[in-house]
Scaffold this active site. Structure first.
Site, mmCIF file in Angstrom:
data_model
loop_
_atom_site.group_PDB
_atom_site.id
_atom_site.type_symbol
_atom_site.label_atom_id
_atom_site.label_comp_id
_atom_site.label_asym_id
_atom_site.label_seq_id
_atom_site.Cartn_x
_atom_site.Cartn_y
_atom_site.Cartn_z
ATOM 1 N N LYS A 1 0.871 -1.181 0.000
ATOM 2 C CA LYS A 1 0.000 0.000 0.000
ATOM 3 C C LYS A 1 0.905 1.227 0.000
ATOM 4 C CE LYS A 1 -1.583 2.812 2.978
ATOM 5 N NZ LYS A 1 -1.396 4.032 2.190
ATOM 6 N N GLU B 1 10.261 1.515 10.454
ATOM 7 C CA GLU B 1 11.260 2.586 10.273
ATOM 8 C C GLU B 1 10.495 3.882 10.482
ATOM 9 O OE1 GLU B 1 12.802 5.535 8.791
ATOM 10 O OE2 GLU B 1 13.140 4.571 6.836
ATOM 11 N N CYS C 1 13.538 11.222 7.013
ATOM 12 C CA CYS C 1 13.583 10.848 8.436
ATOM 13 C C CYS C 1 14.982 11.016 9.007
ATOM 14 C CB CYS C 1 13.181 9.391 8.620
ATOM 15 S SG CYS C 1 11.551 9.074 8.008
ATOM 16 N N GLU D 1 9.963 16.316 14.629
ATOM 17 C CA GLU D 1 10.602 16.210 13.328
ATOM 18 C C GLU D 1 10.059 17.343 12.448
ATOM 19 O OE1 GLU D 1 9.633 12.438 11.629
ATOM 20 O OE2 GLU D 1 11.628 12.212 10.774
HETATM 21 C C1 SIN Z 1 13.655 8.097 5.011
HETATM 22 O O1 SIN Z 1 13.541 9.299 5.064
HETATM 23 O O2 SIN Z 1 12.870 7.366 5.619
HETATM 24 C C2 SIN Z 1 14.688 7.391 4.167
HETATM 25 C C3 SIN Z 1 15.881 8.193 3.895
HETATM 26 C C4 SIN Z 1 16.954 7.438 3.166
HETATM 27 O O3 SIN Z 1 16.822 6.252 2.833
HETATM 28 O O4 SIN Z 1 17.989 8.035 2.938
#
Ligand code: SIN
Length: 494
Positions: free
Chosen positions: A192, A268, A302, A398
């Protein structure tokens, strides 16, 4: 209402291989509409123009996709690893052949600059290549048995049907990073993708079909009903594993939902990366690292530096050079050649970033570089905030935008405490030329990944993942396959 193929649209004029533009659900190697013909709109975040309508999958289609994946599982698992590997390799070749079109599609629906989108396709496909190779290296073990008449053998087997839920910030790479190891291990997948960026997912599915994956191995449900579809994926007894990349809040919810069927999980989740510049850092290296880490994908990753800590003796010099580098960045349409920062993904992202800045400034932070939103578009000019403190929301949340928050510190002990003072534990960075300090700080940072004298850590050969509330599981590297395997032990009486 089902909207006819938009042959004359802007998107069509830019994509050479029109087959890549898909709008239907992909189940059991068939392209299907949602039963009632429901669709949802996809927009280009740069100018809010419509990129057409995509099928809005429901509970019924999700269940159908899970059943297809379940039916396909045993034969796929039984296939020789070399045969799975060869199909993955063909998928890799096809993605590379279509790299430019896939990059344009990605920029259109996600907004990032075309050069970055090309980079993402290359990064994403590196997982397909890597796991095509790893498919042949799923080793078991033999263990000396306590009794001479026994033999102990350990097998690694695919976990089963995998549900993958992926975000909009990397519409291509976050898919291949989950789907490639799952398929290589012998699992089947129901994906998804984010409803902001379904085209990249569907294009990957089309290329998977062309590569020769048998029916049911890889299924894609595009949907604007993430809650209903998420509930089916997490509650189904046929789904044996969930892999999710996204916010910590959603990760917690999915984890709870998976508890009833005790699924294997990879999460993650969000980060709050510190980037530390010590007095003895190479200043140019530190500035370049901070730019790379902070402004990649307009600050929407992230692993973006969320808090930049600069030691007292370096503070003024660093700020000056950093500002020089930041003002040379160009925000605009990702399709324009010189542009290095694309738009934010949507209006809510703009509202959130604005409110974090406002709260920081109201609490005493200084707008060292003003930036922000200049017009009605979602383009956000880079911002530098100084005199930021730990009690401000911007240092706890964040940011997911091109805002650099700069803090001042005095000692390594102080900065390690500040850096670790967060629920997140995904990525951290620091810059120093002192060998002893490098080891001390590297070992003390409570994070899954630490960049030392670099702002770029993403690499297929390295284990990507976090600790604390940034989740668990590792993607990429020799460890990445483990997330899709279960361990079975055989006790043999001879
Ligand atoms: C992410 O922002 O979750 C992944 C970043 C990356 O793989 O460099």
């Amino acid at each position: 209402m089902w909207v006819k193929d938009l042959t004359d649209t802007f998107m069509h004029s830019l994509i050479k291989n029109k087959q890549l533009i898909r709008r239907q659900l992909f189940i059991n190697n068939k392209w299907l509409n949602e039963a009632n013909g429901d669709t949802f709109s996809v927009f280009n975040p740069f100018d809010a123009s419509s990129l057409g309508q995509v099928a809005d999958g429901t509970v019924a289609e999700t269940e159908q996709a899970i059943r297809s994946a379940q039916d396909a599982f045993e034969p796929w698992k039984a296939l020789a690893a070399i045969d799975r590997s060869r199909i993955l390799r063909r998928w890799f070749d096809l993605i590379m052949e279509n790299q430019e079109d896939l990059a344009v599609l990605l920029t259109l629906e996600q907004g990032k600059p075309l050069a970055e989108a090309r980079g993402e396709i290359a990064y994403g496909v590196s997982y397909v290549e890597w796991f095509a190779e790893e498919a042949r290296r799923v080793y078991g073990d033999t263990i000396p048995a306590p009794d001479g008449n026994k033999r102990t053998v350990v097998l690694k087997q695919p976990v089963g049907v995998v549900a993958a839920i992926t975000p909009w910030n990397f519409p291509n790479a976050m898919i291949t990073r989950k789907v490639a190891p799952a398929l290589a291990a012998g699992c089947t997948v129901v994906l998804k993708p984010s409803d902001e960026t379904p085209y990249s997912a569907l294009a990957l599915a089309y290329l998977a079909q062309e590569a020769g994956f048998p029916p049911g191995i890889f299924n894609v449900i595009t949907t604007k009903r993430p809650i209903e579809v998420g509930e089916v994926l997490t509650s189904s007894r046929l789904v044996r594993k969930l892999s999710f990349t996204g916010s910590t809040a959603v990760g917690r919810l999915l984890m709870k939902q998976c508890a009833n069927t005790v699924k294997k999980l990879s999460l993650e989740l969000g980060g709050n990366a510190p980037l530390i510049v010590f007095d003895d850092a190479d200043i140019d290296q530190a500035v370049e690292g901070a730019i790379n880490s902070k402004f990649r994908n307009a600050g929407q990753t992230c692993v973006c530096a969320n808090r930049i800590y600069v030691q007292q003796g370096m503070y003024d010099r660093f700020l000056e050079k950093f500002k020089e580098a930041v003002v040379s960045l160009k925000a605009g349409s990702g399709l324009e050649k010189e542009v290095t920062i694309g738009p934010l993904i949507n209006q809510s992202a703009v509202i959130k970033v604005d409110s974090l800045i406002r709260q920081a400034v109201d609490s005493g932070a200084e707008l060292y570089l003003k930036g922000g939103k200049a017009d009605e578009s979602l383009i956000y000019q880079p911002v530098i905030l100084t005199d930021v403190r730990s009690d401000m929301r911007i240092s706890e949340e964040e940011v997911f935008g091109p805002v650099a928050s700069v803090f001042r510190f005095e000692t390594p002990e102080e900065v390690i405490e500040l850096a670790n003072d967060t629920e997140a534990g995904l990525a951290a960075y620091f810059f120093s030329q002192n060998n002893a300090l490098i080891w001390e700080v590297a070992e003390a940072l409570d994070y899954g990944m630490v960049g030392i004298n670099t702002g770029i850590i993403s690499d297929v050969a390295a284990p990507f993942g976090g600790v604390k509330q940034s989740g668990f599981g590792r993607e990429g590297s020799k460890y990445g396959m483990d997330d899709y395997l279960v361990t079975k032990y055989l006790s043999i009486q001879v």
